[in-house]
Design a protein around this motif. Sequence first.
Motif, PDB file in Angstrom:
ATOM      1  N   ASN A   1      60.072 105.235  -9.712  1.00  0.00           N
ATOM      2  CA  ASN A   1      60.347 106.614  -9.312  1.00  0.00           C
ATOM      3  C   ASN A   1      60.449 107.600 -10.481  1.00  0.00           C
ATOM      4  OD1 ASN A   1      60.586 105.879  -6.544  1.00  0.00           O
ATOM      5  ND2 ASN A   1      62.662 105.135  -6.942  1.00  0.00           N
ATOM      6  N   HIS A   2      60.798 107.115 -11.644  1.00  0.00           N
ATOM      7  CA  HIS A   2      60.999 107.987 -12.804  1.00  0.00           C
ATOM      8  C   HIS A   2      59.931 107.738 -13.865  1.00  0.00           C
ATOM      9  CE1 HIS A   2      64.719 108.965 -10.923  1.00  0.00           C
ATOM     10  NE2 HIS A   2      65.335 107.832 -11.240  1.00  0.00           N
ATOM     11  N   PRO A   3      59.639 108.737 -14.706  1.00  0.00           N
ATOM     12  CA  PRO A   3      58.690 108.530 -15.807  1.00  0.00           C
ATOM     13  C   PRO A   3      59.364 107.749 -16.931  1.00  0.00           C
ATOM     14  CG  PRO A   3      59.574 110.756 -15.893  1.00  0.00           C
ATOM     15  CD  PRO A   3      60.139 110.132 -14.644  1.00  0.00           C
ATOM     16  N   ALA A   4      59.371 106.461 -16.793  1.00  0.00           N
ATOM     17  CA  ALA A   4      60.076 105.614 -17.759  1.00  0.00           C
ATOM     18  C   ALA A   4      59.480 104.216 -17.741  1.00  0.00           C
ATOM     19  CB  ALA A   4      61.564 105.551 -17.423  1.00  0.00           C
ATOM     20  N   PHE A   5      59.275 103.652 -18.946  1.00  0.00           N
ATOM     21  CA  PHE A   5      58.805 102.279 -19.054  1.00  0.00           C
ATOM     22  C   PHE A   5      59.302 101.694 -20.367  1.00  0.00           C
ATOM     23  CE2 PHE A   5      55.574 104.595 -21.374  1.00  0.00           C
ATOM     24  CZ  PHE A   5      55.111 103.727 -22.353  1.00  0.00           C
ATOM     25  N   SER A   6      59.158 100.378 -20.517  1.00  0.00           N
ATOM     26  CA  SER A   6      59.668  99.710 -21.713  1.00  0.00           C
ATOM     27  C   SER A   6      58.911  98.413 -21.945  1.00  0.00           C
ATOM     28  CB  SER A   6      61.159  99.419 -21.564  1.00  0.00           C
ATOM     29  OG  SER A   6      61.384  98.503 -20.486  1.00  0.00           O
ATOM     30  N   VAL A   7      58.957  97.947 -23.199  1.00  0.00           N
ATOM     31  CA  VAL A   7      58.404  96.642 -23.548  1.00  0.00           C
ATOM     32  C   VAL A   7      59.390  95.895 -24.437  1.00  0.00           C
ATOM     33  CG1 VAL A   7      55.969  97.237 -23.304  1.00  0.00           C
ATOM     34  CG2 VAL A   7      57.111  97.648 -25.492  1.00  0.00           C
TER      35      VAL A   7
ATOM     36  N   GLU B   1      52.067 114.760 -18.893  1.00  0.00           N
ATOM     37  CA  GLU B   1      51.962 114.899 -17.436  1.00  0.00           C
ATOM     38  C   GLU B   1      53.267 115.389 -16.839  1.00  0.00           C
ATOM     39  OE1 GLU B   1      50.725 111.043 -16.182  1.00  0.00           O
ATOM     40  OE2 GLU B   1      48.596 111.395 -16.634  1.00  0.00           O
ATOM     41  N   PHE B   2      54.371 114.907 -17.375  1.00  0.00           N
ATOM     42  CA  PHE B   2      55.685 115.344 -16.891  1.00  0.00           C
ATOM     43  C   PHE B   2      55.888 116.827 -17.192  1.00  0.00           C
ATOM     44  CE2 PHE B   2      60.305 115.888 -17.328  1.00  0.00           C
ATOM     45  CZ  PHE B   2      60.744 115.322 -16.130  1.00  0.00           C
ATOM     46  N   LYS B   3      55.487 117.251 -18.386  1.00  0.00           N
ATOM     47  CA  LYS B   3      55.615 118.663 -18.757  1.00  0.00           C
ATOM     48  C   LYS B   3      54.754 119.546 -17.866  1.00  0.00           C
ATOM     49  CE  LYS B   3      55.419 119.919 -23.032  1.00  0.00           C
ATOM     50  NZ  LYS B   3      54.932 120.048 -24.425  1.00  0.00           N
ATOM     51  N   ALA B   4      53.584 119.052 -17.507  1.00  0.00           N
ATOM     52  CA  ALA B   4      52.669 119.848 -16.698  1.00  0.00           C
ATOM     53  C   ALA B   4      53.147 119.978 -15.254  1.00  0.00           C
ATOM     54  CB  ALA B   4      51.276 119.220 -16.715  1.00  0.00           C
ATOM     55  N   GLY B   5      53.901 118.996 -14.784  1.00  0.00           N
ATOM     56  CA  GLY B   5      54.302 118.997 -13.383  1.00  0.00           C
ATOM     57  C   GLY B   5      55.696 119.491 -13.107  1.00  0.00           C
ATOM     58  N   LEU B   6      56.570 119.495 -14.119  1.00  0.00           N
ATOM     59  CA  LEU B   6      57.963 119.865 -13.905  1.00  0.00           C
ATOM     60  C   LEU B   6      58.459 120.701 -15.083  1.00  0.00           C
ATOM     61  CD1 LEU B   6      59.406 116.412 -12.775  1.00  0.00           C
ATOM     62  CD2 LEU B   6      59.100 118.417 -11.315  1.00  0.00           C
TER      63      LEU B   6
END
Length: 375
Positions: free
Chosen positions: A322-328, A354-359
């Motif tokens: 649901n959120h723009p977040a990932f990890s390795v 993409e997050f900046k462009a949408g929100l």
Amino acid sequence: MQAKLLLDDGTLFTGESFGAEGRQVGEVVFNTGITGYQEVLSDPSYCGQIVTMTYPLIGNYGITRDDFEAVRPFVHGFVVRRHEEVPSNWRAQYSLGTLLKEYGIVGISGIDTRMLTRKIRSAGTMKGIIAAGDVSVEELRAQMNATHEIHDQVSRVSTRSVYNSPGNQERVVLVDFGSKSGILRDLTRRGCDVVVVPHDTTAEQILRLRPDGVLLSNGPGDPKDVPQAVETIRKLLGVLPVFGICLGHQLFALACGADTAKLKFGHRGGNHPVKDLASGRCYITSQNHGYTVQEQSLAGTGLIVTHINNNDGTIEGLRHENHPAFSVQYHPEASPGPYDSSYLFDEFLTMVREFKAGLPKIPRQTEMQLEARGV
């Protein structure tokens, strides 16, 4: 000078001393890298550990200023089969032994590192004490038993103050839990305006910097030893894009409600195979961690497994649904030969754009909450 390594189970190794005199207690681990001993020594994630190199010839190419991953080493001891005193490398500025002496690190050579590695693989990582000089086993045992396990590694290696590495692209806040310099290099190489902050920086303080994204760095120890970081990450999720590496990956998982556990002997080296579940591709990765995210704890967290370790099936990558977040779990900034995983920084920056462009950069609701707190 003679040197000794005593393990918690009573096993004693006797060899030759190189490096500093003295005694040091730590967790005995092994690293399977063929090269990269300087990067291992200067990686803050090894804080408090006595590191054994499985490759038998260490010190061949000396020490070079430009290859450090931090300003100084934090290891508590160094164990090798054979120490090469005279390096052969046009880049070398001084020897491995000189580095250890400079930073008070005890080194031992001439022991059976294969036997030691097999013991750790069988029994798991264990406490040990390394000493240079004529000292009895009884003295070593007493000092080891009197030394408590450390839980403040992150505070020992994190920056004490905020600093900036300027760039003309997106602003990224790098939360320093023991960050390797390679992470900063990869971000600045892409033009990012990087603001590095201490490990205990709050979410409100991070938002005050008006970043476009947040990167959670690697670091030493148990992720549960830094609960304030978990709370900070929890507040940032959904507000800013987040990318976690190694310890940052584990803290991201804890913030989402998952759990972590200690591995028997960890993953340390530059040759660990990781499978991308979306593409089926196998990447050869650099790793250094003793804890893992437990897969059975992911239910209801919103986390999706993206990568697994081909050796033992443990989780190597996560993404929030649901959120723009990932990890390795591994190190995309490291290059043990191939540059397989550096694309992850590009994916992070794509997610940021993409997050900046949408929100809005910071949602109005968050702005109002910050204003109400006087931030």
